[in-house]
Structures are given as structure tokens and as C-alpha cells.
Motif scaffolding. Structure first.
Motif, PDB file in Angstrom:
ATOM      1  N   GLY A 546       0.813  -1.201   0.000  1.00 31.56           N
ATOM      2  CA  GLY A 546       0.000   0.000   0.000  1.00 31.56           C
ATOM      3  C   GLY A 546       0.849   1.254   0.000  1.00 31.56           C
ATOM      4  N   SER A 547       0.277   2.387  -0.441  1.00 31.88           N
ATOM      5  CA  SER A 547       1.006   3.650  -0.541  1.00 31.88           C
ATOM      6  C   SER A 547       0.365   4.675   0.372  1.00 31.88           C
ATOM      7  N   CYS A 548       1.205   5.385   1.117  1.00 33.73           N
ATOM      8  CA  CYS A 548       0.733   6.459   1.987  1.00 33.73           C
ATOM      9  C   CYS A 548       0.608   7.714   1.131  1.00 33.73           C
ATOM     10  N   VAL A 549      -0.625   8.177   0.857  1.00 37.42           N
ATOM     11  CA  VAL A 549      -0.859   9.289  -0.056  1.00 37.42           C
ATOM     12  C   VAL A 549      -1.229  10.570   0.668  1.00 37.42           C
ATOM     13  N   ALA A 550      -1.622  10.474   1.919  1.00 41.90           N
ATOM     14  CA  ALA A 550      -1.971  11.627   2.735  1.00 41.90           C
ATOM     15  C   ALA A 550      -1.763  11.215   4.183  1.00 41.90           C
ATOM     16  N   PRO A 551      -1.681  12.187   5.118  1.00 39.57           N
ATOM     17  CA  PRO A 551      -1.475  11.797   6.514  1.00 39.57           C
ATOM     18  C   PRO A 551      -2.478  10.761   6.980  1.00 39.57           C
ATOM     19  N   ASP A 552      -1.939   9.612   7.424  1.00 42.45           N
ATOM     20  CA  ASP A 552      -2.750   8.503   7.939  1.00 42.45           C
ATOM     21  C   ASP A 552      -3.778   8.028   6.926  1.00 42.45           C
ATOM     22  N   THR A 553      -3.417   8.073   5.646  1.00 40.94           N
ATOM     23  CA  THR A 553      -4.315   7.593   4.588  1.00 40.94           C
ATOM     24  C   THR A 553      -3.521   6.696   3.648  1.00 40.94           C
ATOM     25  N   CYS A 554      -3.890   5.418   3.598  1.00 39.51           N
ATOM     26  CA  CYS A 554      -3.220   4.446   2.735  1.00 39.51           C
ATOM     27  C   CYS A 554      -4.111   4.102   1.539  1.00 39.51           C
ATOM     28  N   ILE A 555      -3.508   4.028   0.383  1.00 42.91           N
ATOM     29  CA  ILE A 555      -4.170   3.503  -0.804  1.00 42.91           C
ATOM     30  C   ILE A 555      -3.655   2.085  -0.999  1.00 42.91           C
ATOM     31  N   CYS A 556      -4.588   1.123  -0.973  1.00 41.93           N
ATOM     32  CA  CYS A 556      -4.191  -0.286  -0.976  1.00 41.93           C
ATOM     33  C   CYS A 556      -4.036  -0.815  -2.393  1.00 41.93           C
ATOM     34  N   GLN A 557      -3.143  -1.801  -2.517  1.00 41.22           N
ATOM     35  CA  GLN A 557      -3.033  -2.541  -3.765  1.00 41.22           C
ATOM     36  C   GLN A 557      -4.287  -3.385  -3.955  1.00 41.22           C
ATOM     37  N   GLN A 558      -4.533  -3.761  -5.218  1.00 43.62           N
ATOM     38  CA  GLN A 558      -5.689  -4.603  -5.493  1.00 43.62           C
ATOM     39  C   GLN A 558      -5.601  -5.905  -4.688  1.00 43.62           C
ATOM     40  N   GLY A 559      -6.702  -6.235  -4.041  1.00 46.71           N
ATOM     41  CA  GLY A 559      -6.764  -7.473  -3.280  1.00 46.71           C
ATOM     42  C   GLY A 559      -6.591  -7.280  -1.788  1.00 46.71           C
TER      43      GLY A 559
END
Length: 829
Positions: A546-559
Motif C-alpha cells: 500500500g502507498s501512503c498518499v496523505a497523513p494517515d491515509t493508505c491507498i491499498c493494492q488490489q486485493g
């Protein structure tokens, strides 16, 4: 074999088709849809595995007409010779993108190495499968010059055929099993700077450890990240349309035309180059329209000039005082910088040099004009004087002519200006003319005919004020604003607020602060970085890619899902996937797989939803257990043993061509550790139950009950032995002896969070947190912290530089923490 365009025997085409989240890339050659041989390492072919290798035999492969090799004995040595290894590794060196392909059927519970490329203890590339722990492990050498291991929870040692593809592309690692993407990770970048003397092993790590047991075929290294497509050509791929194909042909024709034109230009250029082969090229200088050769020296006015490597360098001529003989005097002559001795004339008590004129009046008042020529004053014939337009009071009598002139007469126009040569101009006087240096120049000789530039900046003769830098120019100077300032007028500048004007380099997630002469950038709360580059900071890591895109906000990989992407999405139970009725859904981390049910097998197309699963005809293939007096009937997904009408079937079984009576028990001929029985026409087999308390136990089937050396394992150093089931730690790997085989895996370490300085104590494998940076092996640099060096220059944490005034002292900024809201900046040499 075919060619789309005549004259292009081999052309590579690259197609990009967007499919779901991936952009796939694949290549084929016009001359045969193959892969460039320079990008392929066929391990079986290079090792010439078909020759006799003890412990390796040829068997039928994954497909009926393919060939594979059975690895069974533990006393084998399948290793490439030094010459073969060097040829293979020559292709691999320097690569950061490659794909390892192989097809295998590994024995159950076996732990073995499929391919190992290592030099001493350094494993540059090694793939192993552990049946004991159901893991696939990849070991490789990183760009940081250390061995890195990636562990994938997956069982290949199940006695079934599997196609495996492991793709490394810089920091991206993808594992495919049976044409399904099982894992995708971001890892450390590999380094294939393989030294000479590196060995290549197949089916084992060395002569003592990591013996693979089972069947392998098609072991290859493709030096491209999309090599898995050659193994699974229909993996998430969209076929090109006819329109795509015709467009491709048109593009090839255009490229052929460009190639022809470029070839013609290249041929003409080569002809010109051949004509220049005999020429000697040197850098010349150009000045006032004249060309000078390298190191040529000449006089330009009152300067000695030299052409040096294309640049003109000049310096003023020094004129010594001339020592003139009698009847001569020093004087300037046209074209010369220094005074030269000239003949003189004596006339009425005064001395005149060559060319000087003097007017006198005789007793009658008539004007007579004389000129000094050849050491005597000779009379010059007078001409009629022009009529003057000015009143007599404005008329002036001159000493070098008989005719009067009006006050303000332009003497320069009469030719005197030609005497003013370099950076000088003619100035009219009351009774004649003289040369005067232009503004910003000073005289090189007393008549000001030659002048040189004045460096106002060096001599302090400028008017540049604060926040400016004086720059000398020919005849003048200019005031340049210092960095961070803008111009007020020609001589002064004021501070420039880059933050308001937007002319700054702060990240969009940073705050800009204006400063004297510049600005500073500080990341906003929730972001970390140096202000120029800021990245979001999450409370804890974003897991599973997953990628941290904003404070305390993760964008997860598919699945994956969850606040930290810590939860795997079960596509099977959540109803996201509908497998074919002949397949069952198997959930995998971040993915899923439609696996053929019992009684079905894949036809080789490996479709994602299991449509490629087809029924196994057990009756035709002989994979049934019907008794000799029953008839096998194939059914979808299985078979049935039926008793022919009118017969009384006994329930006997046929096993390996022999009749076994109903309820008969026997031991397999090729596996003395398995016991079989005939139950109403069906053969049922199981492994022998081990009871170590039974003195008659067969230790060959139960090695854990064998106190003899045959069930023991040899330590890596070859000096120690371990009994079955024993565990130990070696080189930070947990090892275990199982049935005479050694299986090792990295020692698990707990995650060390919120720690800046890490150290691995001697004799231990896991890092500990320390407060003293001088003791740290690893520093997690916080670039928001800084040090100030001995010259007052701010340095970021982790940066290194050479100490001022020495080439042998290296400095590094390491920041120590004393509290949560304070830091002390220290420098360590």
C-alpha cells in the motif's frame, strides 16, 4: 518464418495493451515470434543436461511430447563448468530486469534449491522451495551489496506439476504460479555484478545441501521483466486486431523509408569524413576579422596578443625610453605603439620632427609655410585661402598653416581622427585637435591614441550599492542583483519574496518562509521530507504494497483493504469471483486462483476462471481402480466401476497389472513405506504409521526412529551432525533436520517501529534500538533534522562531506534525540 517487409530480415515489435491494473508488454520478431537469443539463458541447454549426470534421468515432461529430468539421488553434482558458467553469467551481468522460468513437480515435503548462482557465501540469485514450511524463497544480491531474501507462503512441494515465473524489474517483484499472479512486492533493487569464479548449480545449492527431489523442465532466465508471457502466452493479453496489424505494416514502411534516407546521409557523411582523415584540426582565433592559428603571436595596437586553444589573450606593451643619437628625437609614428627616433630640423631656435610644419611672415608681411623634410625645413607652396564666413574677430591664426580659420573649426574632419586608434576619439581644441580616451578607458601612452579598459569593480570606482555584485564590462560596469533580490535601479536591489511571487521550490505539501536572500521550506504537519520534497506520513506502515498518499491515509493494492491495507480480500468468500463449475476458488494473498477440481486437469491454456479445466478420462488413461471383473465407465469429474449384467462380481482389484483379492493387504514394490488394501474393487493406499516404541519398526520408512547416521543431517561446515527433528541457527537462518535433509529459512525478527538508530549486536540476528548514533549500524535519516558544520553551513541528517581543508577526513551529520520535542545536532568525524 516470414518477413512483412522485404529488406528487414529481423525487426522487433513492441505492443502495449492496458489490461485491468497492469500494462502488459510483449515482443516478437518478424523472423519467427522468438526471443532474441542474447536475452535468453537456457540452463538445461547450456549445462547439456542430456549428458550423463549421476542422480538425474530423463522422463516424460508436463506435456506428453515434452522432455523433463528427474532429480532423485542426493549424491549428485549438477554444476556448470567454469567456461559454461562464465558464458551464462556474461549475459546476466549488470542486469536489473530478468525473469526466472521453470516447470516442476516437486516431491511432497521436499525442501530443495531449483537454481543457485553464488560465489562463496554470497548468493547472487537462488530460488528454493520448502515443503516442510510451504514456502518459496528467493535470495539475491542487492545494489546495497548484501544478500536479501524474500519469502512467499506457498506450497510447490505437493507432487503436482506447476509452472513458476519470478519476474524482477528493478524494485518490483512478481511471482506467478500456474499463470496466476500470486504475489507482487516492492523490494530492494538487485545487482548482478557477478564476479569471476561464480558457480551455477541446478537442483542443489552445493554438493552437500539443498537437494531438490522431483522433476524439472524448461529452466530459463529471460533478461526481460515480462518473460512470463513466453510461459503463459494467454495471460491477461488482448490480441491485436487486423487494423492494428495493417497499421503496423504501414509504420514499418515509413520506418524503412526513414532508414533509407538516413543511410544515404550516413554514406555522404562517411565520404566527407574520409576526406578529412588527412587533415590536422586545430582551434583558431578570430579578432577584428582576422584568423590566427593556435599559439600564433601578433601585435594589436599597444598589446601583445597570443592565440591559445581558441582564446585570444592580450597584455599591454612595455615601451622603454628610446636612446636617440644626435640630430634625432623620440616621436610617435603611424602604426607603432612606442616612440621611435626620428630625424629633426632646427628652425629659428626650435626643434621640429619629420612632417612638422611652421608658418612665418617675411618683412613684407607675406606668410611663408615650411615643413621638416630630410632634416631641413623646406618651403611649401602656398595655396589661396578659402573665404571665411565668420567676422574677423572670430578668425584664428594658426602656427602650422598660412590660412586663418573660424573659431570652432573641425580639425578632426581634416584627418586627425585617424591618429586616434584604440578606444580613443578625436577632440577638437581651440587651435587644433588631440586624442582622448573614451569613458571607462585609460591611456596607454601620453598622446591617448591607445587606451585600455578600466576595471571599475577591482579599483572600487563603481556605484553598486547593497545586495548587488559589481561585474566589469568593456568601458563600464554593471550591478547584478544577488540571489533572492530584485532590481530597484541600475545600482541597487531589494529583497525578493519568493513565497508571495510563487518563484520557490517548496513542495505543494510544504510551507514557504521568506528569508533574507532566499526562502526556506518546511513540510506541513503529517508530512516528512526536506521541504522541497514532502511525502505523507502514516501512523505505522502501509502493508502489502500500500502507498501512503496523505497523513494517515493508505491507498491499498488490489486485493487488500483495511486502514493499513492489512486485510486480505477473500475474493472467493466475498463473491467477487465465479469460477467454472469444474474448478474451485482458492484464495491467495491479494489474489485468487481457480484450481481444477479432482477429476479434472488444465488443458494448458490456464484460463483465469478455470474454463480450461477438462475432464480426466480415468478409464482411458488407466487411472482407475476397477476390479478385473468390473467395467470402468468414465464420468464427468470421475469414473464408476460397474458389474456387467448377469455376472457376480467378486470385488477384486487390479493394481499395477496384478489381481488383488477383495480385502487383501500388501506393501508397494517401489515404496516399502506405503501399505495398500483392496476394498470392493477400490485400491486404497496410505503411508505406514511410525511407532518408534515398536522395536520392529522399519527405520527406512521412519527416519525419525532411526538412531543411526542415515537419518542425520550434516551441518553447513561439514563437521557437525544433527538428528532428525533437531533445529539450529546458522548465519541468521533457522535450520532444521527433517528425514536427513536440511531446510533453512531467515530468522524472523520483530518490527522495530519509531526508531532512528539501529544496531545488530555481535552474535545476534535482529536489530535493536540505540540512542547513540555512533554505535548505530543503520541510521533512519530524518531529513527534517540538520547539523551546522564548522563553516556555518547547514547539513541534512545523513549527509556526508569532506572536511574543509583536507581530503582525508569525511564528516557525516547524525542527529541524536534527547526528547520528543528537542534535538541536539552533533557532528562525528
Amino acid at each position: 518464418m516470414f518477413s512483412l517487409v522485404e529488406g528487414l530480415p529481423y525487426v522487433s515489435f513492441f505492443f502495449f495493451f492496458p489490461v485491468s491494473r497492469l500494462t502488459l508488454f510483449f515482443t516478437f520478431s518478424v523472423s519467427g515470434f522468438g526471443i532474441d537469443p542474447s536475452l535468453r539463458i537456457d540452463v538445461f541447454e547450456d549445462l547439456n543436461i542430456e549428458e550423463s549426470y549421476a542422480g538425474v534421468s530423463q522422463v516424460q515432461g508436463f506435456h506428453n511430447e515434452s522432455t523433463a529430468f528427474l532429480f532423485k539421488d542426493m549424491w549428485r553434482s549438477v554444476r556448470a563448468s567454469a567456461g559454461v558458467s562464465e558464458r551464462m553469467l556474461q549475459k546476466l551481468r549488470g542486469r536489473v530486469e530478468f525473469t526466472l522460468l521453470l516447470t516442476l513437480k516437486q516431491d511432497k515435503f521436499n525442501s530443495g534449491v531449483m537454481l543457485s548462482i553464488h560465489h562463496g557465501e554470497q548468493r547472487y540469485l537462488e530460488l528454493e522451495s520448502s515443503g516442510q514450511r510451504s514456502e518459496v524463497r528467493l535470495h539475491y544480491w542487492t545494489a546495497e551489496r548484501r544478500t536479501h531474501s524474500e519469502v512467499f507462503p506457498y506450497s510447490l512441494a505437493d507432487g503436482r506439476w506447476h509452472r513458476v515465473a519470478l519476474s524482477l524489474s528493478a524494485s518490483q517483484l512478481v511471482l506467478y504460479v500456474d499463470c496466476s499472479r500470486i504475489y507482487e512486492r516492492l523490494v530492494e533493487t538487485p545487482s548482478m555484478d557477478v564476479p569471476a569464479g561464480t558457480t551455477v548449480w541446478l537442483g542443489q545449492r552445493n554438493n552437500a545441501h539443498g537437494f531438490f527431489k522431483g522433476v524439472m523442465q524448461d529452466v530459463q532466465l529471460l533478461l526481460m521483466p515480462q518473460g512470463y508471457i513466453s510461459q503463459c502466452p494467454d495471460l491477461n493479453r488482448t490480441c491485436p486486431t487486423c487494423n492494428d496489424f495493417h497499421g503496423l505494416v504501414q509504420k514499418i514502411m515509413e520506418l524503412q523509408d526513414i532508414l533509407a534516407k538516413t543511410s544515404g546521409k550516413l554514406a555522404r557523411a562517411e565520404e566527407r569524413m574520409r576526406a578529412l582523415d588527412g587533415c590536422y584540426c586545430e582551434r583558431t582565433c578570430s579578432l577584428n576579422g582576422e584568423i590566427y592559428r593556435d599559439e600564433e603571436v601578433w601585435i594589436d595596437g599597444c598589446k601583445n596578443c597570443t592565440c591559445l586553444n581558441g582564446t585570444v589573450e592580450c597584455e599591454s606593451i612595455f615601451c622603454p625610453a628610446p636612446q636617440c643619437p644626435p640630430n634625432t628625437a623620440p616621436a610617435y609614428i603611424p602604426g607603432a605603439c612606442c616612440k621611435e627616433c626620428q630625424s629633426v630640423c632646427l628652425f629659428r631656435g626650435r626643434v621640429y620632427v619629420e612632417g612638422d610644419r611652421k608658418s612665418v611672415r617675411d618683412s613684407t608681411g607675406t606668410c611663408l609655410l615650411f615643413e621638416c623634410r630630410n632634416r631641413s625645413m623646406r618651403r611649401v607652396e602656398s595655396t589661396s585661402c578659402p573665404e571665411l564666413t565668420c567676422p574677423e574677430s572670430e578668425q584664428i591664426t594658426l602656427t602650422d598653416r598660412c590660412c586663418k580659420v573660424c573659431r570652432g573649426h573641425d580639425f578632426c574632419a581634416e584627418g586627425y581622427s585617424s591618429s586616434c586608434v584604440e578606444n580613443s576619439e578625436c577632440v577638437n581644441l581651440e587651435a587644433g585637435a588631440c586624442c582622448s580616451c573614451r569613458d571607462g578607458y585609460r591611456a596607454l601612452r601620453d598622446d591617448s591614441a591607445y587606451c585600455q579598459d578600466v576595471d571599475e569593480c577591482a579599483e572600487g570606482k563603481h556605484y553598486c550599492r547593497e545586495n548587488t555584485v559589481c561585474v566589469n564590462t568593456p568601458g563600464s560596469f554593471m550591478c547584478v542583483c544577488q540571489t533572492g533580490y530584485i532590481r530597484i535601479d541600475d545600482y541597487s536591489c531589494t529583497e525578493h519574496d519568493e513565497c508571495i511571487s510563487g518563484l520557490h521550490r517548496c513542495d505543494e505539501n510544504a510551507l514557504c518562509f521568506n528569508m533574507v536572500g532566499g526562502h526556506s521550506c518546511t513540510c506541513k504537519p503529517g508530512y516528512v521530507g526536506n521541504g522541497t520534497v514532502c511525502r505523507a506520513q502514516c501512523d505505522g506502515l502501509c502493508h502489502n504494497g500500500g502507498s501512503c498518499v496523505a497523513p494517515d491515509t493508505c491507498i491499498c493494492q488490489q486485493g487488500f483493504t483495511g486502514r493499513r491495507c492489512e486485510t486480505d480480500i477473500d475474493e472467493c468468500s466475498d463473491g467477487f469471483v465465479e469460477c467454472d463449475s469444474r474448478a474451485t476458488c482458492v484464495n491467495l494473498p491479494g489474489w485468487y486462483h481457480c484450481e481444477c477440481r479432482d477429476g479434472y486437469h488444465d488443458n494448458g491454456m490456464f484460463s483465469a476462471n478455470g474454463e480450461s479445466c477438462e475432464d480426466i478420462d480415468e478409464c482411458e488413461t488407466g487411472r482407475h481402480n476397477c476390479a478385473n471383473d468390473t467395467v470402468c465407465f468414465n464420468m464427468d469429474g470421475g469414473y464408476d466401476c460397474r458389474c456387467p449384467h448377469g455376472k457376480n462380481c467378486t470385488g477384486d482389484c487390479v493394481h499395477e497389472g496384478k489381481v488383488k483379492h477383495n480385502r487383501q493387504i500388501w506393501v508397494l514394490d517401489d515404496d516399502r513405506c506405503s501399505v495398500c488394501s483392496c476394498q470392493t474393487g477400490l485400491v486404497m493406499c496410505r503411508r505406514m504409521v511410525c511407532d518408534c516404541e515398536n522395536p520392529t519398526v522399519d527405520v527406512s520408512c521412519c527416519p525419525e526412529c532411526d538412531p543411526r547416521l542415515t537419518s542425520q543431517c550434516l551441518h553447513q561446515n561439514g563437521l557437525l551432525t544433527y538428528n532428525n527433528g533437531d533445529t539450529w541457527v546458522e548465519n541468521c537462518q533457522q535450520c532444521q533436520c527433517m528425514r536427513g535433509e536440511v531446510d533453512c529459512w531467515p530468522v524472523p525478527c520483530a518490527a522495530v517501529l519509531d526508531c532512528e538508530f539501529l544496531v545488530v549486536p555481535e552474535g545476534e540476528c535482529c536489530p535493536h534500538c540505540v540512542s547513540d548514533p555512533c554505535q548505530a549500524d543503520t541510521v533512519r535519516n530524518d531529513i527534517t533534522k540538520t547539523c551546522v558544520d564548522e563553516y556555518g553551513i547547514t547539513r541534512f541528517s545523513g549527509s556526508a562531506w569532506t572536511k574543509h581543508g583536507t581530503e582525508c577526513s569525511l564528516c557525516q551529520c547524525k542527529v541524536t534525540r534527547q526528547s520528543s520535542d528537542a534535538s541536539v545536532n552533533d557532528m562525528f568525524f
